[in-house]
Design an enzyme around this catalytic site. Structure first.
Site, PDB file in Angstrom:
ATOM      1  N   ARG A   1     -24.596  47.575 -25.746  1.00  0.00           N
ATOM      2  CA  ARG A   1     -23.461  47.283 -26.637  1.00  0.00           C
ATOM      3  C   ARG A   1     -23.443  45.794 -27.017  1.00  0.00           C
ATOM      4  O   ARG A   1     -23.137  45.427 -28.147  1.00  0.00           O
ATOM      5  CB  ARG A   1     -22.123  47.649 -25.977  1.00  0.00           C
ATOM      6  CG  ARG A   1     -21.805  49.129 -25.920  1.00  0.00           C
ATOM      7  CD  ARG A   1     -21.512  49.791 -27.244  1.00  0.00           C
ATOM      8  NE  ARG A   1     -20.347  49.330 -27.957  1.00  0.00           N
ATOM      9  CZ  ARG A   1     -19.787  49.990 -28.974  1.00  0.00           C
ATOM     10  NH1 ARG A   1     -20.293  51.153 -29.371  1.00  0.00           N
ATOM     11  NH2 ARG A   1     -18.761  49.506 -29.605  1.00  0.00           N
TER      12      ARG A   1
ATOM     13  N   THR B   1     -18.213  46.704 -33.910  1.00  0.00           N
ATOM     14  CA  THR B   1     -18.283  47.828 -34.849  1.00  0.00           C
ATOM     15  C   THR B   1     -18.313  47.357 -36.302  1.00  0.00           C
ATOM     16  O   THR B   1     -19.120  47.827 -37.103  1.00  0.00           O
ATOM     17  CB  THR B   1     -17.060  48.747 -34.631  1.00  0.00           C
ATOM     18  OG1 THR B   1     -17.009  49.121 -33.255  1.00  0.00           O
ATOM     19  CG2 THR B   1     -17.138  49.985 -35.509  1.00  0.00           C
TER      20      THR B   1
ATOM     21  N   ASN C   1     -23.607  50.135 -40.009  1.00  0.00           N
ATOM     22  CA  ASN C   1     -23.873  49.154 -38.957  1.00  0.00           C
ATOM     23  C   ASN C   1     -25.113  49.469 -38.118  1.00  0.00           C
ATOM     24  O   ASN C   1     -25.220  49.046 -36.978  1.00  0.00           O
ATOM     25  CB  ASN C   1     -22.628  48.969 -38.083  1.00  0.00           C
ATOM     26  CG  ASN C   1     -22.105  50.284 -37.532  1.00  0.00           C
ATOM     27  OD1 ASN C   1     -22.774  51.305 -37.648  1.00  0.00           O
ATOM     28  ND2 ASN C   1     -20.933  50.261 -36.932  1.00  0.00           N
TER      29      ASN C   1
ATOM     30  N   HIS D   1     -25.958  53.090 -33.299  1.00  0.00           N
ATOM     31  CA  HIS D   1     -24.888  53.633 -32.455  1.00  0.00           C
ATOM     32  C   HIS D   1     -25.273  53.417 -31.000  1.00  0.00           C
ATOM     33  O   HIS D   1     -26.435  53.546 -30.641  1.00  0.00           O
ATOM     34  CB  HIS D   1     -24.712  55.139 -32.691  1.00  0.00           C
ATOM     35  CG  HIS D   1     -23.890  55.789 -31.624  1.00  0.00           C
ATOM     36  ND1 HIS D   1     -22.520  55.824 -31.665  1.00  0.00           N
ATOM     37  CD2 HIS D   1     -24.239  56.378 -30.450  1.00  0.00           C
ATOM     38  CE1 HIS D   1     -22.065  56.423 -30.574  1.00  0.00           C
ATOM     39  NE2 HIS D   1     -23.090  56.767 -29.818  1.00  0.00           N
TER      40      HIS D   1
HETATM   41  P1  IDP Z   1     -18.701  52.109 -32.428  1.00  0.00           P
HETATM   42  O1  IDP Z   1     -19.829  52.702 -33.245  1.00  0.00           O
HETATM   43  O2  IDP Z   1     -18.773  50.614 -32.354  1.00  0.00           O
HETATM   44  O3  IDP Z   1     -18.566  52.750 -31.055  1.00  0.00           O
HETATM   45  P2  IDP Z   1     -16.450  53.742 -33.338  1.00  0.00           P
HETATM   46  O4  IDP Z   1     -15.025  53.320 -33.365  1.00  0.00           O
HETATM   47  O5  IDP Z   1     -16.871  54.733 -32.304  1.00  0.00           O
HETATM   48  O6  IDP Z   1     -17.336  52.410 -33.226  1.00  0.00           O
HETATM   49  O7  IDP Z   1     -16.792  54.292 -34.788  1.00  0.00           O
HETATM   50  C1  IDP Z   1     -17.957  55.038 -35.038  1.00  0.00           C
HETATM   51  C2  IDP Z   1     -18.551  54.593 -36.365  1.00  0.00           C
HETATM   52  O8  IDP Z   1     -17.610  54.847 -37.421  1.00  0.00           O
HETATM   53  C3  IDP Z   1     -18.829  53.099 -36.474  1.00  0.00           C
HETATM   54  O9  IDP Z   1     -20.053  52.717 -35.882  1.00  0.00           O
HETATM   55  C4  IDP Z   1     -18.809  52.894 -37.969  1.00  0.00           C
HETATM   56  O10 IDP Z   1     -20.037  53.312 -38.567  1.00  0.00           O
HETATM   57  C5  IDP Z   1     -17.699  53.819 -38.400  1.00  0.00           C
HETATM   58  N1  IDP Z   1     -16.387  53.137 -38.461  1.00  0.00           N
HETATM   59  C6  IDP Z   1     -15.602  52.801 -37.420  1.00  0.00           C
HETATM   60  N2  IDP Z   1     -14.466  52.205 -37.803  1.00  0.00           N
HETATM   61  C7  IDP Z   1     -14.539  52.162 -39.163  1.00  0.00           C
HETATM   62  C8  IDP Z   1     -13.633  51.659 -40.165  1.00  0.00           C
HETATM   63  O11 IDP Z   1     -12.547  51.129 -39.881  1.00  0.00           O
HETATM   64  N3  IDP Z   1     -14.044  51.789 -41.456  1.00  0.00           N
HETATM   65  C9  IDP Z   1     -15.231  52.384 -41.797  1.00  0.00           C
HETATM   66  N4  IDP Z   1     -16.097  52.846 -40.893  1.00  0.00           N
HETATM   67  C10 IDP Z   1     -15.758  52.756 -39.582  1.00  0.00           C
HETATM   68 MG    MG Z   2     -18.056  54.710 -30.569  1.00  0.00          MG
END
Ligand code: IDP
Ligand code: MG
Length: 165
Positions: free
Chosen positions: A90, A96, A121, A124
């Site tokens: 991480r 994120t 991004n 994952h």
């Molecule tokens: P993470 O990937 O850092 O664990 P999560 O909250 O689990 O973050 O969200 C999963 C994926 O959803 C993120 O990696 C990103 O691609 C997308 N995502 C999360 N929050 C947002 C947002 O506020 N707007 C647009 N896409 C988002």
């Molecule tokens: Mg996540």
């Protein structure tokens, strides 16, 4: 503490030929790769993977993103295994939101926010042990992982399978 974590190089990472860069960055962790494959993500797998986010406004676009509708229809899935694997991975991924991520992290260096508002991004990574277990079991079968991560059972499969001719 020895842990395992699921890593996905998302469709934007593959489309932008970032696989090598991402794997090189992750090798800094000195963790072991114990499983890897290229996956064409079905709608069902995408929905299961992101089931926790189904009430978010960006959910539909997120499904399209991970299925590869905007890039290439594939992701690279890996399991990293070793001391504090979850936190180490991480850390190198970064936050994120790619605009807020540390610029030298994978997401900070290579991620972007599309005009539609999707966080592309690149990568994952599981956030905790519970999530890692759920995700690894979703993406991999026991025989695809070269170490025993979780208890298994023997089941008799009767369905026909495709084999090399
Ligand atoms: P993470 O990937 O850092 O664990 P999560 O909250 O689990 O973050 O969200 C999963 C994926 O959803 C993120 O990696 C990103 O691609 C997308 N995502 C999360 N929050 C947002 C947002 O506020 N707007 C647009 N896409 C988002
Ligand atoms: Mg996540």
């Amino acid at each position: 503490m020895t842990q395992q974590t699921l890593v996905l190089i998302k469709p934007d990472g593959l489309k932008k030929s970032l696989t090598g860069n991402v794997l090189t960055r992750l090798s800094e962790t000195k963790l072991d790769i114990v499983a890897s494959k290229i996956v064409k993500v079905s709608r069902q797998l995408a929905e299961q993977h992101y089931s926790m986010l189904k009430d978010k406004p960006f959910y539909e676009d997120l499904l399209k993103y991970i299925m590869g509708d905007y890039h290439k229809r594939k992701v690279m899935a890996l399991v990293y295994w070793g001391e504090d694997a979850i936190g180490k991975v991480r850390q190198i991924c970064g936050s994120t939101n790619p605009e807020e991520a540390d610029p030298v992290s994978i997401r900070g260096a290579y991620g972007r926010i599309t005009t539609k508002g999707v966080y592309e991004n690149v990568i994952h990574a599981s956030t905790n042990e519970q999530e890692a277990e759920r995700e690894i079991k979703l993406w991999f079968q026991p025989e695809e992982v070269i170490v025993d991560l979780y208890p298994t059972k023997t089941v008799k499969k009767t369905r026909e399978e495709r084999a090399w001719a």
